[in-house]
Scaffold this active site. Sequence first.
Site, PDB file in Angstrom:
ATOM      1  N   ASP A 407       0.854  -1.184   0.000  1.00  0.00           N
ATOM      2  CA  ASP A 407       0.000   0.000   0.000  1.00  0.00           C
ATOM      3  C   ASP A 407       0.894   1.239   0.000  1.00  0.00           C
ATOM      4  OD1 ASP A 407      -2.283   1.587   0.289  1.00  0.00           O
ATOM      5  OD2 ASP A 407      -2.312   1.385   2.481  1.00  0.00           O
ATOM      6  N   GLU A 410       2.690   4.888  -3.952  1.00  0.00           N
ATOM      7  CA  GLU A 410       2.662   5.857  -5.083  1.00  0.00           C
ATOM      8  C   GLU A 410       3.983   6.609  -5.242  1.00  0.00           C
ATOM      9  OE1 GLU A 410       0.259   5.418  -2.788  1.00  0.00           O
ATOM     10  OE2 GLU A 410      -1.029   4.316  -4.155  1.00  0.00           O
ATOM     11  N   ASP A 485      -8.929   3.587  -2.602  1.00  0.00           N
ATOM     12  CA  ASP A 485      -9.916   4.028  -1.600  1.00  0.00           C
ATOM     13  C   ASP A 485     -11.181   4.613  -2.219  1.00  0.00           C
ATOM     14  OD1 ASP A 485      -8.027   3.224   0.201  1.00  0.00           O
ATOM     15  OD2 ASP A 485      -7.308   5.244   0.654  1.00  0.00           O
TER      16      ASP A 485
HETATM   17  O1  MIG Z   1      -3.673   6.079   4.627  1.00  0.00           O
HETATM   18  O2  MIG Z   1      -3.477   0.838   5.673  1.00  0.00           O
HETATM   19  O3  MIG Z   1      -5.821   2.130   0.334  1.00  0.00           O
HETATM   20  O4  MIG Z   1      -6.749  -0.081   1.715  1.00  0.00           O
HETATM   21  O5  MIG Z   1      -6.715   0.042   4.523  1.00  0.00           O
HETATM   22  C1  MIG Z   1      -4.460   4.947   4.501  1.00  0.00           C
HETATM   23  C2  MIG Z   1      -4.639   1.585   5.814  1.00  0.00           C
HETATM   24  C3  MIG Z   1      -3.609   3.754   4.262  1.00  0.00           C
HETATM   25  C4  MIG Z   1      -4.871   3.019   2.346  1.00  0.00           C
HETATM   26  C5  MIG Z   1      -5.319   1.799   1.595  1.00  0.00           C
HETATM   27  C6  MIG Z   1      -6.326   1.061   2.405  1.00  0.00           C
HETATM   28  C7  MIG Z   1      -5.742   0.680   3.741  1.00  0.00           C
HETATM   29  C8  MIG Z   1      -5.255   1.934   4.473  1.00  0.00           C
HETATM   30  N1  MIG Z   1      -4.296   2.649   3.632  1.00  0.00           N
END
Ligand code: MIG
Length: 800
Positions: A407, A410, A485
């Site tokens: 996650d 980016e 998200d």
């Molecule tokens: O700033 O890890 O898209 O699936 O549950 C949020 C927490 C960070 C974004 C991800 C989401 C995940 C969440 N993450």
Amino acid sequence: MILNTELEYKGNLFPSKIISYEKNLNVLSFTTANGVILEVTVRRDSILRFRFTTTGIFDNDFSYAITKYASRGYNHLEVTEDDANYIITTSKLICKISKLDLRTSMYDAKDNSLICEDELGFHWEESYELGGDIVKMSKTAQPGESYYGLGDKPVDNNLKGKRFENWVTDSYAYGRDTDPIYKTIPFYTALHNKKSYGIFFDNTFRSFFDFCNERRNITSFWAQGGEMNYYFIYGPEMSDVVVNYTDLTGKPHELPALWTLGYHQCKWSYYPESNVKEITAKFRDLKIPCDAIYLDIDYMEGFRCFTWSEEYFPNPKRMVKELADDGFKTIVIIDPGIKIDMDYSVFREGLEKDYFCKRADGPYMKGKVWPGECYFPDFTNPEVRDWWSNLFKELVEDIGVKGVWNDMNEPAVMDVPGKTFPDDVRHDYDGNHCSHKKAHNVYGMQMARATYHGLKKFSYPKRPFVITRAAYSGTQRYTSSWTGDNIATWDHLTIANLQAQRMCMSGFSFIGSDIGGFAEQPNGELYARWIQLGIFHPFCRTHSSGDHGDQEPWAFGTTITDVVRKFIELRYQLLPYLYTAFWRYAEEGVPILKSLVLYDQHDPQTHYRNDEFVFGEKILACPITGPNQKGRRMYFPLGKWYNFWTDEVVEGGTEQWVDADLDSMPIFVKEGAIIPKYPIQQYVGEKTIDELSLDVYYTEGKETSQVYEDATDGYDYIKGRYSLRDFKLSGKKNELIIQQHKSGKFTTTYKTFKVSLHGLPFKISKVEVDNVIIPFEDLKLDSSNTLTLTKEFTELHIIG
Ligand code: MIG
């Protein structure tokens, strides 16, 4: 043209006339009087690469997108010239290059029809601020031309009239038309006069695509640096364009384990251990199939990657084992940010080995993410990727984690403008040192790649499983992905449908959405409708931010639970069908979901359709996308389609109403199809499959179907230990013949097929298997035309 709004406008520059031409096998170079070089590489008869430099010299030729396994070779190549043009001819394409200004035009070699031509063609603007060029290309849009693709853009299928930006971005609660979002896939297909071609602009800088938005008849693309470097891929079938793009940027390196195609349950976050166990136990109690359970960031100690919270998960190895005994695979999240903490070994090691990204003048790239201030590994450095992959040893080999979820790659940074690294951050880029402007769009891809190599190493002899949020073209070789998200609204259900279709036609089929929506909370109806769509997505996972209430299949009352169970059960029944579709994707690059335009571009009705899609080769599905609906209108592609629930036959080429109460959804099967099904299991491998169901949908005519199976995991299939059944069905007024050709060295556990004959227009009077008449008792033939027979047959002959 292509107005540059962010920087001082310096004016466009153009190539002048060609003064020299050189041919080196399949690489042709054209040099202009003002020092521009166009290099055309003939990769295949239908794939030409165009590369331009304005400095008289090319940079090192390096791409993260193009796979070394891409096919090469062509049947025919000839270069001629007339007064105005150089003319490149292959067996599929004719490409003319204007001697005056390097503008190109492409023609179909078979009928000489124009496919695509430059308007201004290649031009550029010098960038004082960044150095180098802003590289630009403009092409004339052909009459009636439509455009598709570009990865995860949350918009209708047909891109005509829109402009897009590619810059991988953490986009919490994005919505329809938000642009850019998480992925950069600078590939589109175009369609006009029933012919399709594609363009892959392999440039990782911030890039833009304009499909007749700025000017009605012009399509253009440009990037804020790097080279004008694009591949022209000719069809004329769009499905071939997509297959060839996927061949170029890569298919998944291995098949996913079958369990990864089961249902996954996720939330931010399930903790402590007792909560995880409560959730998994409930799945088994309520008999809702589920294969994977996720741990989000709270399983770690202070969000330090590769650690476990002692308080919440005192003995992860034991827990993971107990979950595994109950059929659950544990998947954990790993983010790129490494907490600045001298007592944390991963941080110390990264620091000592000099693996963290640095700013232009030397300081570390420091940014705030979940753990607080962090440094970030430079995943574009092969040595860093290797180090990173080895960090998974304990997690996978010792603790037994079966998948890793990447996650924030980016990369996302909190509380800063742009939500990511500043432009000046330096990257190794596999030895082609550069700034973040160039590396940004591939950072997440390279993290997922490093993670994949770790999982592959330590899961061996099982197959790896990775899921990533950020991606660039080619990321599909290593990992699955989700759409980020989203929000629990009806429009987001439609968006999820569009994004999954679009990703599939952009070469990336292992994709799904957060079922039910990540932000906010769905009501039961929305959740049920979303599950109905989700079971047709290659990656099928419920996930939510968790701060708006529960989002498990049982969170909305028993009526909804029953609907959700019914559809997840259907997913499990269809596993051999989906696995076969995945095999075709991994083997040949055929997308698992086909938007109608991809399915039948010759029917102009498909060019603007959005909701309907074909799942695999034979199943047509269309979600219900609004509240209180008891059905909907949908378009049926040409051909005949059986209603999955009622066996009623619909003649395609029309739009029709379909009933679909909350416990149903519009699902249709193409006539002549043979659909393989497994019994319902609570998780993959729960049962030994002792019979394969084959649902046969009669047609007067011919159709072929396939069933691919193997050990469901491991690598034996690569050595030929798979089972591929090719079925040829041929129906006449009074008989139905099914021929089977089996290949591969894998022996399936079942010995028999349970054949259900749908839509048979005659009463069965005789059944022959390989020319021998079989008594009805032996076949257990019943009134609903179901019969049991050996899997070993070569020819089944059903006679009326
Ligand atoms: O700033 O890890 O898209 O699936 O549950 C949020 C927490 C960070 C974004 C991800 C989401 C995940 C969440 N993450």
